[in-house]
Design an enzyme around this catalytic site. Structure first.
Site, mmCIF file in Angstrom:
data_model
loop_
_atom_site.group_PDB
_atom_site.id
_atom_site.type_symbol
_atom_site.label_atom_id
_atom_site.label_comp_id
_atom_site.label_asym_id
_atom_site.label_seq_id
_atom_site.Cartn_x
_atom_site.Cartn_y
_atom_site.Cartn_z
ATOM 1 N N GLY A 11 0.821 -1.206 0.000
ATOM 2 C CA GLY A 11 0.000 0.000 0.000
ATOM 3 C C GLY A 11 0.855 1.255 0.000
ATOM 4 O O GLY A 11 1.883 1.315 0.666
ATOM 5 N N ARG A 72 1.060 -5.370 -5.608
ATOM 6 C CA ARG A 72 1.218 -6.571 -4.778
ATOM 7 C C ARG A 72 1.473 -7.746 -5.707
ATOM 8 O O ARG A 72 0.928 -7.805 -6.811
ATOM 9 C CB ARG A 72 -0.022 -6.800 -3.915
ATOM 10 C CG ARG A 72 -0.373 -5.589 -3.034
ATOM 11 C CD ARG A 72 -1.555 -5.882 -2.140
ATOM 12 N NE ARG A 72 -2.067 -4.683 -1.493
ATOM 13 C CZ ARG A 72 -1.567 -4.132 -0.395
ATOM 14 N NH1 ARG A 72 -0.506 -4.677 0.183
ATOM 15 N NH2 ARG A 72 -2.105 -3.045 0.125
ATOM 16 N N ASP A 127 -0.335 2.459 8.666
ATOM 17 C CA ASP A 127 -0.898 1.777 9.837
ATOM 18 C C ASP A 127 -0.026 1.853 11.086
ATOM 19 O O ASP A 127 -0.484 1.535 12.179
ATOM 20 C CB ASP A 127 -1.157 0.303 9.510
ATOM 21 C CG ASP A 127 -2.307 0.124 8.531
ATOM 22 O OD1 ASP A 127 -3.185 1.007 8.482
ATOM 23 O OD2 ASP A 127 -2.323 -0.886 7.806
ATOM 24 N N ASP A 129 2.306 -0.103 12.001
ATOM 25 C CA ASP A 129 2.275 -1.450 12.582
ATOM 26 C C ASP A 129 3.568 -2.236 12.353
ATOM 27 O O ASP A 129 3.571 -3.464 12.434
ATOM 28 C CB ASP A 129 1.099 -2.241 12.024
ATOM 29 C CG ASP A 129 1.162 -2.400 10.505
ATOM 30 O OD1 ASP A 129 2.007 -1.743 9.862
ATOM 31 O OD2 ASP A 129 0.362 -3.184 9.958
ATOM 32 N N ARG A 171 -6.540 -2.890 10.009
ATOM 33 C CA ARG A 171 -7.098 -4.237 10.166
ATOM 34 C C ARG A 171 -6.568 -4.923 11.420
ATOM 35 O O ARG A 171 -7.298 -5.595 12.135
ATOM 36 C CB ARG A 171 -6.774 -5.086 8.936
ATOM 37 C CG ARG A 171 -7.620 -4.770 7.721
ATOM 38 C CD ARG A 171 -7.517 -5.865 6.675
ATOM 39 N NE ARG A 171 -8.386 -5.605 5.545
ATOM 40 C CZ ARG A 171 -8.026 -4.923 4.469
ATOM 41 N NH1 ARG A 171 -6.788 -4.433 4.396
ATOM 42 N NH2 ARG A 171 -8.865 -4.732 3.487
#
Length: 319
Positions: A11, A72, A127, A129, A171
């Site tokens: 992303g 991707r 994110d 993360d 997510r």
């Protein structure tokens, strides 16, 4: 090392262009050749590779998205796909690679390193993360985008005396929801790391009503529930008219903040230094305002953790 490559994968996130610019210009400053690999690992396998000069990255530091494009690739997860990529790298004389992306991008870079091809990873994801760094490239910009939306939605929520569910990205990580919810004064923040009890959410809404509050803002991370489904639960339990705003991909776009531009520049410069020093399989990050690097194995072994003290504070301030 005389020639390196750079690609963006997964992303997109605001600040990726600033990182690409830093890699290219730092490398050229040290008399290295630089090749840009377009469309991520898919473009690597296809040989979509072009040499970059100083002017190739001019006037991109302020642009969102990625000028190298991104994609991707399931094929690159296979040994055959990885070998295709290495063949293209060798064909262009590229001896080291900087990969800008998230967890999946890092795993691809780790595989290349295991095959004897040195890679350095930069954390490009909104994110926040990725372990081994306090902040990822794009998180700060996405946060500002969400806060701006919350401020605007609150105006409407107040005018119409409604409950609003604002669904944000995340997510598996609730950083966007937590930080934006705290900064935007949300009455309730719901994140995957902690979850929720419906009775607690309803209780907060009713408590606000008792003291005369006529609107409620709930920030919901997409990994917990869809905003539409959650709104149905709230309406069922409170009989209050509830609206949903799904911010979606607007969170990924936009001009990167000064913070993201500086972060990207610092990380990109350090990635080139590591390759020049003969290092491989390292992920660059920033901790306590200092640039650090960890092996990919270390990053994968460190679980992402939410700052629970911030979550508790948000509850205390939204009484």
């Amino acid at each position: 090392m005389k020639t390196i490559g750079v690609l963006t994968s997964g992303g997109d996130s605001p600040g990726m262009n600033a990182a690409v610019r830093a890699v290219v210009r730092k490398a050229i400053y040290h008399n290295l050749n630089v090749y840009g690999i377009y469309q991520g690992y898919a473009g690597l396998m296809a040989g979509n590779i072009k040499k970059l000069e100083l002017g190739s990255v001019g006037d991109i530091i302020h642009r969102g998205g990625t000028v190298l494009y991104t994609a991707r690739s399931e094929e690159f997860k296979t040994l055959e796909g990885q070998q295709k990529g290495i063949e293209q790298l060798k064909k262009h004389g590229i001896e080291g690679l900087v990969v800008i992306g998230g967890d999946g991008s890092y795993r691809g870079a780790q595989k290349l390193t295991e095959h004897g091809f040195p890679c350095i990873g930069l954390p490009g994801t909104i994110d926040n993360d990725i372990a081994g760094t306090d902040y990822t490239i794009g998180f700060n910009t996405a946060l500002h985008t969400v806060i701006d939306a919350i401020d605007k939605i609150r105006d409407t929520a107040t005018s119409h005396e409604r409950t609003f569910i604002i669904e944000v990205m995340g997510r598996h990580a609730g950083d966007i929801a937590l930080w934006a919810g705290l900064a935007g004064g949300a009455e309730t923040i719901i994140i995957p790391e902690i979850g929720f009890k419906l009775e607690d959410v309803v209780g907060r809404i009713k408590s606000g009503q008792k003291r005369g509050k006529k609107h409620t803002i709930i920030v919901l991370a997409e990994g917990v529930s869809s905003g539409v489904d959650f709104a149905k639960l709230i309406e069922r339990e409170t009989q209050l008219e509830t609206r949903v705003s799904v911010l979606g991909h607007i969170q990924r776009g936009g001009t990167p903040t000064a913070f993201d531009r500086v972060l990207s520049s610092r990380l990109g410069g350090r990635a080139v230094e590591l390759l020049m020093d003969g290092k491989a399989g390292r992920a660059v990050g920033m901790e306590k305002n200092q640039i650090v690097d960890y092996s990919f194995d270390e990053v994968f072994s460190m679980p992402h953790k939410i700052d629970e003290s911030m979550y508790r504070l948000s509850q205390e301030l939204s009484i």
